[in-house]
Design a protein around this motif. Structure first.
Motif, PDB file in Angstrom:
ATOM      1  N   GLN A  51       9.755   5.489  -4.653  1.00  0.00           N
ATOM      2  CA  GLN A  51       9.490   4.370  -5.553  1.00  0.00           C
ATOM      3  C   GLN A  51       8.385   3.448  -5.045  1.00  0.00           C
ATOM      4  OE1 GLN A  51      10.582   3.360  -8.525  1.00  0.00           O
ATOM      5  NE2 GLN A  51      12.041   4.989  -8.954  1.00  0.00           N
ATOM      6  N   GLU A  52       8.292   3.256  -3.752  1.00  0.00           N
ATOM      7  CA  GLU A  52       7.324   2.298  -3.222  1.00  0.00           C
ATOM      8  C   GLU A  52       5.973   2.925  -2.899  1.00  0.00           C
ATOM      9  OE1 GLU A  52       8.821  -0.048  -0.008  1.00  0.00           O
ATOM     10  OE2 GLU A  52      10.640  -0.652  -1.081  1.00  0.00           O
ATOM     11  N   ILE A  53       5.938   4.236  -2.706  1.00  0.00           N
ATOM     12  CA  ILE A  53       4.684   4.876  -2.308  1.00  0.00           C
ATOM     13  C   ILE A  53       4.207   5.907  -3.336  1.00  0.00           C
ATOM     14  CG2 ILE A  53       3.502   6.231  -0.537  1.00  0.00           C
ATOM     15  CD1 ILE A  53       4.268   3.488   0.487  1.00  0.00           C
ATOM     16  N   TYR A  54       4.950   6.968  -3.536  1.00  0.00           N
ATOM     17  CA  TYR A  54       4.421   8.127  -4.247  1.00  0.00           C
ATOM     18  C   TYR A  54       4.438   8.002  -5.770  1.00  0.00           C
ATOM     19  CZ  TYR A  54       4.471  10.226   0.343  1.00  0.00           C
ATOM     20  OH  TYR A  54       4.229  10.478   1.665  1.00  0.00           O
ATOM     21  N   LEU A  55       5.375   7.238  -6.321  1.00  0.00           N
ATOM     22  CA  LEU A  55       5.478   7.151  -7.775  1.00  0.00           C
ATOM     23  C   LEU A  55       4.765   5.942  -8.366  1.00  0.00           C
ATOM     24  CD1 LEU A  55       9.182   8.260  -8.347  1.00  0.00           C
ATOM     25  CD2 LEU A  55       7.105   9.655  -8.370  1.00  0.00           C
TER      26      LEU A  55
END
Length: 770
Positions: A228-232
């Protein structure tokens, strides 16, 4: 001199494609009689004043099962990896006035072996500009060329996170930070839409490896907070920007294939982000029918088995509902109406020449603005102390060394993101031509014979060593070093001359361990496209002040990365410590931090203050003697770790002082709240440091935030959604019914272990002659 032969792509179906394009060039109000069916009045859904959603519903009401499948499947034949046009196309429904969706690869220009196009710099180069406006122009130019070729969909932007330099597709990513990647991706969506065609954001989600891809070996373990915080996050940004389509990736998350992943497509993409376009599989990235359909996958590419007759057999059995199929078709058609590709279809042909002076100039501008001056020491010369760059009056001869400056010059990486220029300006051509303009002699050797390297370096006022390294989709790399002979060339040049520039023509950072500290000037060119040589000459001679900044962290060595041991394992043990975040957490000092980039002038930043609930302002002065662009970067500090919260690229005249406003969006501050199933902005004071890199010094201010939610919470999975990969027996049935798709999927996985051959950089033979 060795001349590399090149051959123009064959056009065996040119006449057929031209006829098809003419047919689809204008959409009649009454469709022609087709295959024994009666003529149909298309006007109910060909009225632009009706909403795209209503238009889609109206045409669906008239469709047969076969026609619905024609909208959501590709036309690739048995063992055909792409095609039959461009990267792929759907069938379209002539009877109902619906053109096919025609895809072209396009992250950095028109792919698929096309000629007459512009080879733009890579996405990594785009990331190094830190310039969303330039990203919009970049995408608009590519989309315009795609439209001129007759395509109506571009497979881009690529918004994967650049996690590890050993990744074969590292150069396709704009960088390692989700804010930067999302901003540039959103700008590209706007640019693509401006040309009246559809963009396809890729690859959902957490796709960062090639080896074993599209097989069970591609399974990765990533916690939800990291997702949720990086890849999406970048996918949320492009959804907000109105991206037409999102492509699911070859990888798996905790055992669930991404093209079967309801969490990614149903819950996050549509539920959390409100995405209203259509999803499409990566080419042969779909492995079954039921699980994919119920997980939210709308379109199969590039062939048709899973979503044609076999799909309807699963509808008849009740495994997939008829309503779900109608929704899949609706998602595709509504976006086709929304984007304008039905009302104003492209009229170009595949043989059209779509490049031109304007696009070449744009490619050169991006290349120059993306080159990152990493080091530029002052060294003693016969005429006194001088910075190595730019060329000044003390330089009368330049020794240019390395096959990467001539026949091996790389403008593009490999794979589906590879673009073949009609011709590429090599560094030799660019420097030789520019040097002739002011009487600077440029002498060249490819570096094959080290005594010649030494002799040329000894007899030159300035030495430019150009080293290249090719990486490609389909295979990861065991290291990211130059080869032994290349390293010996660099060392030999350094032994013979103290004024040496190392130009790295690579798909990412290079391990310079053992000699990097001895090189007085380093310039990262990455894969700068067809105008490479002229852009490099612009920087070397000082016609353009370097202004690129690293969109990724440059490791001190291969053994010193947050992902050194985890990259090949599939376990993302670094969590949210991706790139510069991980270096901070592990107290590792890299060679150069994310955001680093030098100029031929100097800047100071002071008087940073909070000017709004989501903004800070910094006073920046150009303290040098020439105009220059800089990227002012704001980092939020939480738990002792800096994270990029905002940035602004600004040009400043010598001696001038300007106030630079930096917006800090909630998305940059939001953290994953497991209980709320939502991204939440914590309340309270947040220190914001304004600096020239993630590790640089700079003044700070305090931003007062109010606790709030960002976006929607992740909803529960729909009642009809498949969990994981679904019933193993059903998956086996799907695969047996679609053996061709399964075999091609297996080939893609197998190819990841041995790679694919390097393709041409230009249709015009690349030589060592200026």
């Amino acid at each position: 001199m060795r001349i590399i032969p090149h051959h123009l792509p064959t056009r065996t179906t040119a006449a057929l494609l031209a006829a098809t394009t003419v047919l689809l060039g204008s959409t009649p109000a009454i469709a022609q009689h087709t295959a024994g069916t009666d003529p149909v009045d298309c006007s109910p859904w060909m009225t632009p004043t009706v909403t795209p959603e209503e238009r889609a519903d109206r045409v669906i009401a008239e469709m047969t099962r076969e026609e619905k499948s024609a909208v959501i499947t590709g036309m690739a034949a048995y063992l055909q990896g792409w095609g039959p046009e461009f990267a792929g196309r759907t069938h379209g429904v002539e009877r109902l006035c619906l053109p096919p969706v025609k895809f072209t690869d396009g992250p950095a220009g028109i792919g698929n072996g096309a000629s007459g196009i512009t080879q733009f710099p890579s996405h990594l180069n785009l990331g190094a500009t830190f310039d969303p406006g330039l990203a919009q122009d970049y995408a608009a130019a590519i989309a315009t060329e795609a439209r001129g070729k007759g395509a109506n969909a571009v497979a881009g932007p690529a918004i994967d996170i650049a996690r590890d330099p050993r990744w074969g597709r590292f150069f396709e990513s704009p960088g390692e930070d989700p804010l930067l990647v999302g901003d540039l991706g959103a700008a590209e969506v706007t640019g693509t839409r401006s040309a009246g065609i559809m963009g396809v954001a890729k690859h959902l989600g957490a796709y960062t490896r090639e080896n074993g891809r599209n097989t069970d070996a591609s399974d990765v373990t990533v916690d939800e907070k990291t997702l949720q915080e990086i890849y999406l996050k970048p996918f949320g940004r492009v959804a907000d920007a109105g991206v037409s389509s999102v492509m699911c990736s070859y990888s798996q998350l905790s055992g669930t294939k991404n093209c079967n992943n309801s969490y990614l497509m149903n819950q996050v993409l549509r539920g959390q982000y409100g995405f209203d376009g259509f999803t499409v599989s990566d080419w042969y990235g779909q492995h079954n029918t039921v699980a994919s359909a119920n997980a939210g996958l709308d379109m199969q590419m590039p062939d048709s088995c899973f979503y044609s007759d076999h799909l309807w057999s699963t509808v008849d059995s009740g495994a997939v509902s008829g309503d779900r199929v109608d929704t899949m078709v609706h998602n595709v058609l509504a976006e086709m109406f929304r984007s304008g590709v039905v009302d104003s279809p492209p009229t170009g042909t595949q043989d059209a020449v779509v490049t031109g002076p304007g696009h070449r100039e744009l490619a050169r501008d991006i290349a120059a603005k993306s080159m990152v001056l990493l080091r530029n020491d002052t060294v003693p010369t016969d005429s006194g102390e001088h910075p190595v760059l730019p060329v000044d009056d003390s330089v009368h001869t330049i020794g240019l060394i390395g096959s990467g400056a001539g026949r091996d010059a790389l403008g593009s990486g490999g794979g589906s993101g590879h673009v073949i220029a009609d011709d590429i300006v090599t560094p030799f051509e660019g420097l030789y031509s520019r040097g002739a303009g002011n009487g600077t002699e440029v002498h060249y050797t490819d570096g094959n014979y080290l005594p010649t390297v030494r002799q040329l370096a000894e007899n030159s006022d300035l030495v430019v060593v150009v080293m290249h390294r090719h990486i490609t989709e389909s295979v990861d790399n065991t290291d990211f070093r130059f080869g032994l002979h290349q390293r010996n060339i660099i060392r030999t040049a350094l032994e013979a001359n103290n004024r040496v520039v190392l130009v790295t023509n690579t798909g990412g950072p290079v391990d310079l361990d053992g000699y990097g500290d001895d090189v007085p000037a380093v310039l990262a060119a990455f894969y700068p496209g067809q105008e490479y040589g002229d852009a490099l000459a612009d920087i070397i001679f000082g016609d353009v002040n370097p202004s690129g900044h690293l969109p990724v962290t440059w490791p001190l060595s291969q053994d010193q990365m947050p992902t050194t041991s985890s990259f090949g394992s599939g376990a993302f043990t670094e969590g949210t410590g991706v790139g510069y975040r991980g270096y901070q957490w592990q107290s590792i000092t890299p060679r150069w931090w994310f955001g680093h980039g030098l100029s031929y002038t100097t800047f100071t930043t002071d008087d940073v203050r909070t000017t709004g609930p989501n903004s800070v302002t910094a006073t920046v002065t150009n303290t040098g003697d020439r105009h220059g662009d800089t990227v002012v970067q704001a980092y939020a500090v939480r738990d002792g770790i800096r994270e990029l919260a905002g940035y602004s690229r600004v040009g400043i005249a010598p001696g001038d002082t300007v106030d630079v406003d930096i917006t800090i969006p909630d998305s940059a501050l939001a953290r994953w709240d497991e209980d709320a199933r939502q991204l939440v902005v914590p309340g309270g004071p947040v220190e914001v440091i304004v600096s020239d890199s993630a590790g640089g010094d700079g003044p700070s201010t305090t931003l007062m935030t109010t606790q709030s939610v960002f976006g929607a919470p992740v909803p529960e999975a729909p009642t009809w959604a498949t969990v994981g990969n679904g019933d193993p027996a059903q998956e086996q049935e799907d695969r047996m019914a679609c053996k061709n798709s399964a075999s091609m999927a297996g080939f893609i996985g197998m190819a990841s272990y041995f790679g694919m051959p390097q393709k041409e950089q230009a249709w015009t033979p690349v030589t060592d002659n200026p």
